[in-house]
Structures are given as C-alpha cells and as structure tokens.
Motif scaffolding. Sequence first.
Motif, PDB file in Angstrom:
ATOM      1  N   LEU A  87       1.341  -1.186  -0.279  1.00  0.00           N
ATOM      2  CA  LEU A  87      -0.030   0.394  -0.099  1.00  0.00           C
ATOM      3  C   LEU A  87       0.806   1.507  -0.004  1.00  0.00           C
TER       4      LEU A  87
ATOM      5  N   GLY B 226       0.797   4.146  -2.443  1.00  0.00           N
ATOM      6  CA  GLY B 226       0.936   5.494  -2.668  1.00  0.00           C
ATOM      7  C   GLY B 226       1.567   6.347  -3.285  1.00  0.00           C
TER       8      GLY B 226
ATOM      9  N   ALA C 164      -2.706   5.363   1.748  1.00  0.00           N
ATOM     10  CA  ALA C 164      -2.967   4.752  -0.003  1.00  0.00           C
ATOM     11  C   ALA C 164      -4.063   5.308  -0.173  1.00  0.00           C
TER      12      ALA C 164
ATOM     13  N   ALA D 170      -5.361   0.388  -4.583  1.00  0.00           N
ATOM     14  CA  ALA D 170      -4.784   0.611  -3.285  1.00  0.00           C
ATOM     15  C   ALA D 170      -6.270   0.450  -3.006  1.00  0.00           C
TER      16      ALA D 170
END
Length: 264
Positions: free
Chosen positions: A133, A137, A202, A231
Amino acid sequence: MDAAERDLLAETLRKTMTAASGQALDAALTDLGWAELLAEQPDIAVPLTFRLLGETGAHAPLLNDVLLHAAGGAVGGTLPLPYTGGTWVVWERDDTAAGTTLDTELPLHTTHTTHTRPPVPLAAGRVALGWWLVGTGRAMLTLARQHAVDRVQFGRPLASFQAVRHRLAETLVALDGAEATLVAAADDLGALLAKAAAGQAALTAARHCQQVLGGIGFTAEHDLHRQVRRAMVLDGLLGSARELTREAGALLRAGGSAPRLVHL
C-alpha cells in the motif's frame, strides 16, 4: 546482505516487475530465488518486494507465500484470505480468474468458506500488504508531483500554488508515517496498526493526488485510476483501515491499557 547487495537486488526486482506481472512475474521471481529469500531473510524480502510491487504497479500472488511461510507451511500454494465485510477471497496463482472478480487485473475472487477465524497468523501478511500500500501511494504521489511540475495554469506552474503543495505534502507525511509504523511493527497489534495506517495513507494519497491531477486523473488513459483501484482492493484484504482501527480500539478497551509499541 550489505547495502550494495540490497541495492542490486532492488534494481533486479524493479526491472523484473517492470517487464512482467501476474503469473509471469510469479514464475520470474521463483527463478530469482524468492522462496529462498523469504525463508532466509524475510525482513529484507518482504519490505523490498512488496514496496516495489506498489511502485511499479505489478502484481503477483506473493501474499499467499508470506502467510504460508508464517504458518510454517510450504510456499507456492493458495489459501482463503479474509476480506472486508466478512467475506473471503482466494488469490489464484494463475491469471485465469483475472477480470472477473474484485479487480479487472487481479486473479482475486470471492469464495464460499465456513472459516470463522483466519486460517493462519495474519500479522506477517498485514505487514506485507502495508508495504504494498505504501508503494502504491508513492506511485500515485509521483504521478501527481510530475503533473504539478509540468502543468501550467493561469500562466504559472501548477506546483507554485499553495493548495497543490499542501495536498502533496500531506500525502508525503501520511506515507512516511505509515512506513515508520511498518518498520516498528513487532507483534500482532503492531502489524494491525501498521496495516491500518498504510491503508489510510494510500487512500489519502488517492484522494489528494486525484485532486491535483484534476480531470485527467479520471481518464482511462492515465495510470492513476489503476493505482487508486489497487489501493482500494489491497486496503480491504486482511481487514480494511476502518475495520482494523475499530478492532484495535476494542482490544485496548478490553485490555484496559495501551501497550508500549515502540521504545523511543
């Protein structure tokens, strides 16, 4: 493994993930010795590999291996995984199920199971997903930052506007904070909180980066929508950020105190 060896491994993994995904990437990582690296140096294998999966946008069924290894079993198989909302899913090791289930790219589908509790200890899997994650991000942040640098609005670079800078800065802080929790996660509660922080970071990245990109971020031609969808799917695996936060609160209430998670 020293710093030079780690950098070489990261470069090799990045090139491999850029060239392949799914079943092909699973096979390539097997040839590179993924199973041996996971068994001998999981503290290096998991953060590095899963973060790069997020940054490159590739995918492979490695979460199965992390959980199977944590349970003392042999890697290379599959197992039911708890998903948000009380459902269960299976991440297949081939691409035949892709496009028919939770995500158009991932071979991840719901399954009917009578499990009432996780089949294996979930802490290792939650940490692995947390790194994935965070990598996702950072991929979204890279896209938004580049757009802000390149785009000119009202005769000025988009990056010169304070509101844009604030959104990108908040995204960076959220991702760095989530990464710190992943590094510090040393037990079940730490892994639970780290996964929750990574999922929230995220989703924050998805929200802010979409705002920075504007209309182009909604188009199928731009890569952001793939990262946002990834995500959201990963956040739901092994408990969403919202569910895990509630679970952590219930554990603290039941225990009557908050344990020390990090020694400063």
